[in-house]
Motif scaffolding. Structure first.
Motif, PDB file in Angstrom:
ATOM      1  N   HIS A  28      33.059  37.621  54.577  1.00 15.44           N
ATOM      2  CA  HIS A  28      33.172  38.946  53.963  1.00 15.44           C
ATOM      3  C   HIS A  28      34.633  39.401  53.921  1.00 15.44           C
ATOM      4  O   HIS A  28      35.117  39.886  52.893  1.00 15.44           O
ATOM      5  CB  HIS A  28      32.317  39.964  54.709  1.00 15.44           C
ATOM      6  N   THR A  29      35.336  39.244  55.034  1.00 13.10           N
ATOM      7  CA  THR A  29      36.755  39.617  55.020  1.00 13.10           C
ATOM      8  C   THR A  29      37.534  38.745  54.045  1.00 13.10           C
ATOM      9  O   THR A  29      38.418  39.234  53.329  1.00 13.10           O
ATOM     10  CB  THR A  29      37.351  39.491  56.434  1.00 13.10           C
ATOM     11  N   ALA A  30      37.206  37.462  53.976  1.00 11.52           N
ATOM     12  CA  ALA A  30      37.869  36.565  53.017  1.00 11.52           C
ATOM     13  C   ALA A  30      37.647  37.032  51.590  1.00 11.52           C
ATOM     14  O   ALA A  30      38.532  36.885  50.731  1.00 11.52           O
ATOM     15  CB  ALA A  30      37.357  35.139  53.199  1.00 11.52           C
ATOM     16  N   THR A  31      36.463  37.613  51.311  1.00 12.89           N
ATOM     17  CA  THR A  31      36.193  38.144  49.971  1.00 12.89           C
ATOM     18  C   THR A  31      37.136  39.296  49.644  1.00 12.89           C
ATOM     19  O   THR A  31      37.658  39.390  48.525  1.00 12.89           O
ATOM     20  CB  THR A  31      34.727  38.632  49.880  1.00 12.89           C
ATOM     21  N   HIS A  32      37.382  40.179  50.617  1.00 13.48           N
ATOM     22  CA  HIS A  32      38.336  41.273  50.403  1.00 13.48           C
ATOM     23  C   HIS A  32      39.745  40.730  50.137  1.00 13.48           C
ATOM     24  O   HIS A  32      40.450  41.210  49.243  1.00 13.48           O
ATOM     25  CB  HIS A  32      38.358  42.186  51.629  1.00 13.48           C
ATOM     26  N   LEU A  33      40.149  39.738  50.928  1.00  9.25           N
ATOM     27  CA  LEU A  33      41.475  39.136  50.726  1.00  9.25           C
ATOM     28  C   LEU A  33      41.566  38.448  49.371  1.00  9.25           C
ATOM     29  O   LEU A  33      42.613  38.500  48.705  1.00  9.25           O
ATOM     30  CB  LEU A  33      41.772  38.132  51.844  1.00  9.25           C
ATOM     31  N   LEU A  34      40.470  37.821  48.951  1.00  9.08           N
ATOM     32  CA  LEU A  34      40.439  37.146  47.648  1.00  9.08           C
ATOM     33  C   LEU A  34      40.666  38.149  46.525  1.00  9.08           C
ATOM     34  O   LEU A  34      41.455  37.897  45.602  1.00  9.08           O
ATOM     35  CB  LEU A  34      39.103  36.426  47.474  1.00  9.08           C
ATOM     36  N   GLN A  35      39.972  39.290  46.575  1.00 10.46           N
ATOM     37  CA  GLN A  35      40.164  40.296  45.526  1.00 10.46           C
ATOM     38  C   GLN A  35      41.612  40.797  45.502  1.00 10.46           C
ATOM     39  O   GLN A  35      42.207  40.936  44.436  1.00 10.46           O
ATOM     40  CB  GLN A  35      39.207  41.477  45.708  1.00 10.46           C
ATOM     41  N   ALA A  36      42.178  41.031  46.671  1.00  7.33           N
ATOM     42  CA  ALA A  36      43.566  41.488  46.746  1.00  7.33           C
ATOM     43  C   ALA A  36      44.515  40.447  46.160  1.00  7.33           C
ATOM     44  O   ALA A  36      45.474  40.784  45.451  1.00  7.33           O
ATOM     45  CB  ALA A  36      43.938  41.794  48.198  1.00  7.33           C
ATOM     46  N   GLU A  53      46.526  29.954  48.340  1.00  2.09           N
ATOM     47  CA  GLU A  53      47.656  29.949  49.272  1.00  2.09           C
ATOM     48  C   GLU A  53      47.953  31.356  49.787  1.00  2.09           C
ATOM     49  O   GLU A  53      48.285  31.536  50.963  1.00  2.09           O
ATOM     50  CB  GLU A  53      48.892  29.356  48.589  1.00  2.09           C
ATOM     51  N   GLN A  54      47.839  32.355  48.898  1.00  2.00           N
ATOM     52  CA  GLN A  54      48.108  33.728  49.314  1.00  2.00           C
ATOM     53  C   GLN A  54      47.093  34.195  50.363  1.00  2.00           C
ATOM     54  O   GLN A  54      47.451  34.821  51.365  1.00  2.00           O
ATOM     55  CB  GLN A  54      48.060  34.669  48.108  1.00  2.00           C
ATOM     56  N   VAL A  55      45.805  33.889  50.155  1.00  2.00           N
ATOM     57  CA  VAL A  55      44.786  34.270  51.133  1.00  2.00           C
ATOM     58  C   VAL A  55      45.073  33.600  52.477  1.00  2.00           C
ATOM     59  O   VAL A  55      45.016  34.254  53.537  1.00  2.00           O
ATOM     60  CB  VAL A  55      43.373  33.903  50.631  1.00  2.00           C
ATOM     61  N   LEU A  90      43.786  38.132  43.876  1.00  2.00           N
ATOM     62  CA  LEU A  90      43.603  38.090  42.417  1.00  2.00           C
ATOM     63  C   LEU A  90      44.354  39.225  41.746  1.00  2.00           C
ATOM     64  O   LEU A  90      44.983  39.046  40.693  1.00  2.00           O
ATOM     65  CB  LEU A  90      42.110  38.167  42.088  1.00  2.00           C
ATOM     66  N   LYS A  91      44.285  40.407  42.330  1.00  2.00           N
ATOM     67  CA  LYS A  91      45.006  41.553  41.771  1.00  2.00           C
ATOM     68  C   LYS A  91      46.515  41.319  41.796  1.00  2.00           C
ATOM     69  O   LYS A  91      47.235  41.681  40.858  1.00  2.00           O
ATOM     70  CB  LYS A  91      44.664  42.834  42.550  1.00  2.00           C
ATOM     71  N   LYS A  92      47.001  40.714  42.870  1.00  2.00           N
ATOM     72  CA  LYS A  92      48.436  40.493  43.024  1.00  2.00           C
ATOM     73  C   LYS A  92      48.960  39.387  42.111  1.00  2.00           C
ATOM     74  O   LYS A  92      50.017  39.518  41.498  1.00  2.00           O
ATOM     75  CB  LYS A  92      48.732  40.138  44.491  1.00  2.00           C
ATOM     76  N   ILE A  93      48.193  38.301  41.987  1.00  2.00           N
ATOM     77  CA  ILE A  93      48.703  37.106  41.295  1.00  2.00           C
ATOM     78  C   ILE A  93      48.267  37.032  39.835  1.00  2.00           C
ATOM     79  O   ILE A  93      49.039  36.613  38.967  1.00  2.00           O
ATOM     80  CB  ILE A  93      48.259  35.839  42.059  1.00  2.00           C
ATOM     81  N   VAL A  94      47.044  37.450  39.544  1.00  2.00           N
ATOM     82  CA  VAL A  94      46.516  37.275  38.179  1.00  2.00           C
ATOM     83  C   VAL A  94      46.653  38.546  37.348  1.00  2.00           C
ATOM     84  O   VAL A  94      47.286  38.552  36.292  1.00  2.00           O
ATOM     85  CB  VAL A  94      45.042  36.819  38.223  1.00  2.00           C
ATOM     86  N   ASP A  95      46.051  39.657  37.807  1.00  2.00           N
ATOM     87  CA  ASP A  95      46.065  40.891  37.015  1.00  2.00           C
ATOM     88  C   ASP A  95      45.644  42.041  37.917  1.00  2.00           C
ATOM     89  O   ASP A  95      44.566  42.001  38.520  1.00  2.00           O
ATOM     90  CB  ASP A  95      45.097  40.763  35.824  1.00  2.00           C
ATOM     91  N   ASP A  96      46.469  43.071  37.991  1.00  2.00           N
ATOM     92  CA  ASP A  96      46.150  44.219  38.837  1.00  2.00           C
ATOM     93  C   ASP A  96      44.912  44.955  38.353  1.00  2.00           C
ATOM     94  O   ASP A  96      44.294  45.707  39.107  1.00  2.00           O
ATOM     95  CB  ASP A  96      47.344  45.186  38.875  1.00  2.00           C
ATOM     96  N   GLY A  97      44.530  44.748  37.083  1.00  2.00           N
ATOM     97  CA  GLY A  97      43.357  45.429  36.532  1.00  2.00           C
ATOM     98  C   GLY A  97      42.039  44.741  36.863  1.00  2.00           C
ATOM     99  O   GLY A  97      40.978  45.226  36.470  1.00  2.00           O
ATOM    100  N   VAL A 109      47.717  44.706  52.878  1.00  2.00           N
ATOM    101  CA  VAL A 109      46.999  43.596  52.245  1.00  2.00           C
ATOM    102  C   VAL A 109      45.835  44.103  51.406  1.00  2.00           C
ATOM    103  O   VAL A 109      45.786  43.920  50.191  1.00  2.00           O
ATOM    104  CB  VAL A 109      46.488  42.585  53.296  1.00  2.00           C
ATOM    105  N   SER A 110      44.871  44.766  52.049  1.00  2.00           N
ATOM    106  CA  SER A 110      43.645  45.156  51.353  1.00  2.00           C
ATOM    107  C   SER A 110      43.060  46.405  51.993  1.00  2.00           C
ATOM    108  O   SER A 110      43.038  46.529  53.220  1.00  2.00           O
ATOM    109  CB  SER A 110      42.628  44.007  51.432  1.00  2.00           C
ATOM    110  N   MET A 111      42.591  47.341  51.152  1.00  2.00           N
ATOM    111  CA  MET A 111      41.882  48.522  51.632  1.00  2.00           C
ATOM    112  C   MET A 111      40.693  48.746  50.709  1.00  2.00           C
ATOM    113  O   MET A 111      40.853  48.984  49.516  1.00  2.00           O
ATOM    114  CB  MET A 111      42.775  49.763  51.631  1.00  2.00           C
ATOM    115  N   GLU A 112      39.469  48.641  51.251  1.00  2.00           N
ATOM    116  CA  GLU A 112      38.269  48.776  50.424  1.00  2.00           C
ATOM    117  C   GLU A 112      37.229  49.651  51.105  1.00  2.00           C
ATOM    118  O   GLU A 112      37.175  49.738  52.346  1.00  2.00           O
ATOM    119  CB  GLU A 112      37.644  47.398  50.148  1.00  2.00           C
ATOM    120  N   LEU A 113      36.390  50.279  50.276  1.00  2.00           N
ATOM    121  CA  LEU A 113      35.214  50.975  50.781  1.00  2.00           C
ATOM    122  C   LEU A 113      34.138  49.924  51.008  1.00  2.00           C
ATOM    123  O   LEU A 113      33.780  49.196  50.087  1.00  2.00           O
ATOM    124  CB  LEU A 113      34.716  52.013  49.766  1.00  2.00           C
TER     125      LEU A 113
END
Length: 880
Positions: A566-574, A616-618, A576-583, A663-667
């Motif tokens: 679950h934590t890895a999923t949060h890091l993955l989203q962060a 690599e970022q995660v 993707l936003k950083k490397i691919v597209d913030d949107g 790194v990541s802040m999510e609800l």
């Protein structure tokens, strides 16, 4: 403010309304998103919807008075858009609201004041309606406002009584209508006559609570909910014949007309309807995408896709052949940005979504139009005037070709479509979908509803405690409440408190045990039903009884795996936003014990380099050992701090925030590691598309990595043993085998063709002379479709002027038929594509192709002799 405005723009009308009520101590609130908090509706459909929790007593209002201009979407009567004067999918509702403050007298007085003194309507142009039993409102309009009795109409419950549902807050309404023809007098006023009257202001007096028996009791706090349609006000004040010709929509229509090379005012009614549809729908899609809705095949995403496709289709109908939606969207953005800045801020996303959807649909339309052209030709050749419902449905279901467009093109060819047949095929599909849909067992929920009055909600302790002492509140066996259950029984158990996490937010439920005096229950799954945590499991030993005190213990190894993923999923989203597209935003997820899956909105595939950089970022963040910070905050504060929410998810007034600083802040309500270092390592397994504009990454992390590596190692060892090479030599060995296989396949294909030719040459002596032509109709045994085609072409070359039809059964339950016709046969009106397609239907199939060469297939080999016999008969009849 003018007491008698000559002309007001849509923006001016909006501002005047809001300012009027702001001066009367109303708080101006921004429009809520088109994605509502209310889970019972897909889209925001009314100005009052954001305040529904206040009206239902579920939320305490921050202000006693409020005023808004709320953007809304309704598609329930979409077919009326463009055909009536004022039906829309997108509209703005101006409203003033009182939460237990002022009531009827003040609401009516202000409604009349803003209508007559601010917007300058003459009282002679106004008619009001009240609920038939609301003598109080009738008296206020008559005695305090001075409206003549003849211009106050009493209407029934269907028109003038607002309800939130079968039970709950409700109350009578009063509406103000504009009369375009007061000279017709006050006798026999019919407010349904929309050529004379338009309702522009609705006042709802929320004063009752309705119970399950239908009884009404007065509310302690009475509320006011009003709505004034901005587009309708613009039509009246700008003195135009319909809402579409106001400055809110007409510039979009003009842009579309310019692209099509037509003039709106001199166009026929059909063209005007299409232009109006484009004008309306483009406003809808611009605001929907601005509110982060993405096109898809479900929910509000499907509504968006349908609206975009209707824009493209109506563009086609008025002669626009290329892509145009971004041009009309630019006009819509320019019209809206002063009131709704987010449309300009999201301009790039809006245009990218439109470009992608329009391009995809245009390709669909091209394929559908080609097939429809063939269908039309076939219908005409058969002497019919109707396209079958089955054909129309195939166009719709397979090619996304709208029924309306099929009907339009059919009319141009003096044909009609069997709508009843289309509806029958649609119903068959619905029934198939129902039969295939996973059924949901409601027996547990139903039983819990009955028990809810006697048991309390489950207290969840799992964030801090892996085990807890608890009391058995309920036992269900096959959904039925029981007082006890014995060993060997599958049960659902409700405890007063539990450390078990129930499946939610993509994370699966915990596993573990419930134990007591001589009792052991293996917990295999966890669900949350309303406020109860339900433990699904099997009693291993002993007899479990309601009231027993037990120990609930989660499986710590399973919990650690879920936390890591679950934590890895949060890091993955962060990442993707950083490397691919913030949107990038989440479109779905799964967190299990052995892997994680993350779906996200992205219009393209990730490159191999991007996937590697994300991984690599995660792993970098994992190695940096970021500590988790968990807080419960008010929703507004959490969002203000930048916490990422899953779009469309429903959150309460307070939310749990999982923060790995920098790194990541999510609800998130799930379970997580306390430090990223606990994850260990992260590995992406795959990245692929799962729907239009939606990508999926599957990955493993933490302890699950070892399982993944062990499996990969086992596979590599097995392949090395089979091929008798070292692991590092496997790629070269497989490449060599693939090359050998391709060579063998080519040789086999050559042999098949040679065999088919040899078999077919023997058929030359069976050629029949029919008039000036020669025909060969025959079955060849065990010949594949490509070889059959080669044989037919060779035979036609040898017989010259004529026709060859060959059939074969290349494998069980598969039929192949080929037709080859000379040019002279084509001149007789026979086309190979249509001919072989009709013949193949006998074998339960179909097909088509060019006039001189075509191929078809079928599923019933037993019918092949009959099909070939029919082919021979038709050729003799046509050529004799």
């Amino acid at each position: 403010m003018s007491s008698n405005p000559q002309y007001l723009s849509g923006n001016e009308i909006r501002n005047i309304f809001l300012d009027f009520f702001a001066q009367r101590k109303h708080q101006i609130l921004p429009s809520a998103s088109l994605v509502p908090e209310d889970p019972t509706v897909l889209l925001t459909i009314a100005g009052m919807l954001p305040f529904k929790p206040i009206f239902l007593g579920q939320r305490t209002p921050e202000f006693k008075r409020a005023t808004t201009s709320q953007k809304c979407i309704r598609t329930n009567d979409i077919e009326n858009v463009g055909r009536t004067k004022r039906h829309h999918t997108f509209f703005e509702m101006l409203g003033n609201f009182s939460f237990g403050d002022y009531f009827k007298e003040q609401a009516i007085a202000w409604g009349w004041e803003i209508s007559t003194q601010v917007f300058g309507f003459s009282p002679q142009n106004l008619v009001v309606s009240v609920f038939e039993d609301d003598d109080e409102a009738f008296g206020i309009w008559r005695d305090q406002i001075g409206v003549p009795i003849a211009r106050i109409k009493r209407l029934g419950e269907d028109d003038n009584f607002w309800v939130s549902g079968p039970t709950g807050p409700c109350g009578p309404c009063s509406e103000i209508y504009y009369d375009f023809h007061p000279e017709r007098g006050d006798e026999n006023i019919d407010l349904e006559d929309d050529s004379r009257f338009i309702e522009f202001y609705n006042l709802v007096f929320m004063q009752y609570n309705r119970d399950a028996s239908g009884n009404l009791t007065p509310l302690q706090n009475k509320n006011i909910d009003t709505g004034m349609g901005l587009e309708r006000m613009a039509q009246i004040l700008q003195k135009v014949p319909n809402n579409y010709e106001t400055d809110l929509i007409f510039p979009i229509i003009q842009t579309a007309a310019q692209i099509a090379g037509v003039d709106y005012h001199s166009s026929d009614e059909k063209t005007k309807v299409s232009l109006k549809v484009i004008g309306d729908h483009v406003r809808s899609v611009v605001h929907m995408i601005a509110d982060e809705i993405r096109a898809s095949n479900v929910g509000r995403g499907y509504v968006l896709r349908r609206l975009i496709r209707r824009v493209v289709r109506h563009g086609r109908l008025i002669g626009i052949s290329g892509e145009f939606t971004t041009q009309v969207a630019e006009t819509a953005i320019a019209l809206s940005e002063s009131a709704y800045p987010n449309v300009r801020q999201r301009e790039a996303a809006i245009k990218a979504e439109l470009e992608r959807e329009e391009s995809n649909f245009l390709r669909t339309l091209d394929r559908g139009e080609k097939l429809l052209e063939e269908i039309i030709q076939e219908v005409k050749q058969q002497g019919s005037t109707q396209i079958s419902g089955e054909s129309a449905f195939t166009l719709y279901d397979t090619y996304g070709f709208p029924l309306e467009l099929t009907q339009e093109i059919a009319e141009e060819n003096h044909l009609r479509v069997d709508e009843a047949g289309f509806d029958t095929e649609m119903q068959k599909q619905v029934e198939r979908a129902k039969a295939a849909h996973e059924t949901i067992d409601l027996t547990v929920q139903g039983s819990l509803d009955k028990l809810a009055e006697n048991i309390q909600a489950t207290e969840f302790l799992g964030y801090t405690q892996p085990a807890a002492t608890a009391k058995v509140e309920a036992i269900l066996v096959e959904g039925v409440s029981q007082e006890e259950a014995e060993a060997g029984t599958q049960v659902q158990i409700v405890l007063d408190k539990t450390p078990f996490y129930a499946e939610s937010g993509g994370q699966i439920g915990d596993r573990g045990y419930i134990s007591g005096d001589g009792i052991l229950v293996r917990v295999e799954d966890m669900k949350k039903e309303s406020d109860f945590f339900v433990h699904f499991g099997r009693i291993e030993r002993g007899t479990l009884r309601v009231g027993d005190h037990v120990t609930a213990q989660i499986d710590p190894a399973c919990r650690r795996r879920a936390q890591a993923n679950h934590t890895a999923t949060h890091l993955l989203q962060a990442a993707l936003k950083k490397i691919v597209d913030d949107g990038i935003s989440q479109a779905g997820s799964l967190v299990s014990f052995d892997r994680l899956r993350f779906d996200f909105n992205c219009p393209r595939a990730l490159t191999a380099e991007e996937v590697q950089q994300v991984e690599e970022q995660v792993n970098t963040w994992i190695a940096e050992a970021h500590a988790a910070k968990v807080e419960v905050l008010p929703l507004a504060e959490a969002k203000a701090r930048g916490a990422v929410a899953m779009f469309g998810e429903k959150y309460g007034e307070e939310v749990r925030v999982i923060d790995f600083p920098s790194v990541s802040m999510e609800l998130c309500g799930g379970t997580h590691v306390s430090n990223t270092a606990e994850i260990g390592v992260f590995k992406i397994i795959s990245e692929a598309g799962v729907a239009s504009g939606v990508r999926r990454i599957e990955a493993v992390s933490g302890p699950a990595i070892l399982d993944y590596l062990n499996l990969r190692d086992k596979v590599v060892k097995d392949l090395s043993d089979r091929f008798k090479v070292k692991p590092e030599e496997l790629p070269d060995r497989i490449t060599s085998l693939q090359s050998e296989l391709r060579t063998s396949q080519k040789e086999l294909e050559t042999l098949k063709v040679q065999l088919a030719i040899a078999k077919s040459d023997s058929l030359l002596q069976t050629a029949q002379t029919v008039g000036d032509y020669k025909i060969i109709v025959a079955q060849l045994e065990d010949v594949d479709p490509e070889s059959l085609k080669t044989a037919a072409e060779r035979l036609l070359q040898k017989i010259g002027n004529g026709a060859v039809v060959l059939g074969s059964v290349p494998e069980p339950a598969k039929v192949s038929i080929v037709a080859a016709f000379s040019q002279e046969v084509n001149k007789k009106g026979l086309q190979a594509g249509k001919f072989v397609g009709a013949i193949a239907k006998i074998c339960g199939g179909g097909g088509g192709g060019r006039p001189n060469l075509a191929q078809a297939g079928g599923r019933d080999p037993s019918k092949l002799p009959e099909a070939l016999e029919q082919a021979e008969s038709e050729l003799k009849s046509a050529l004799g």
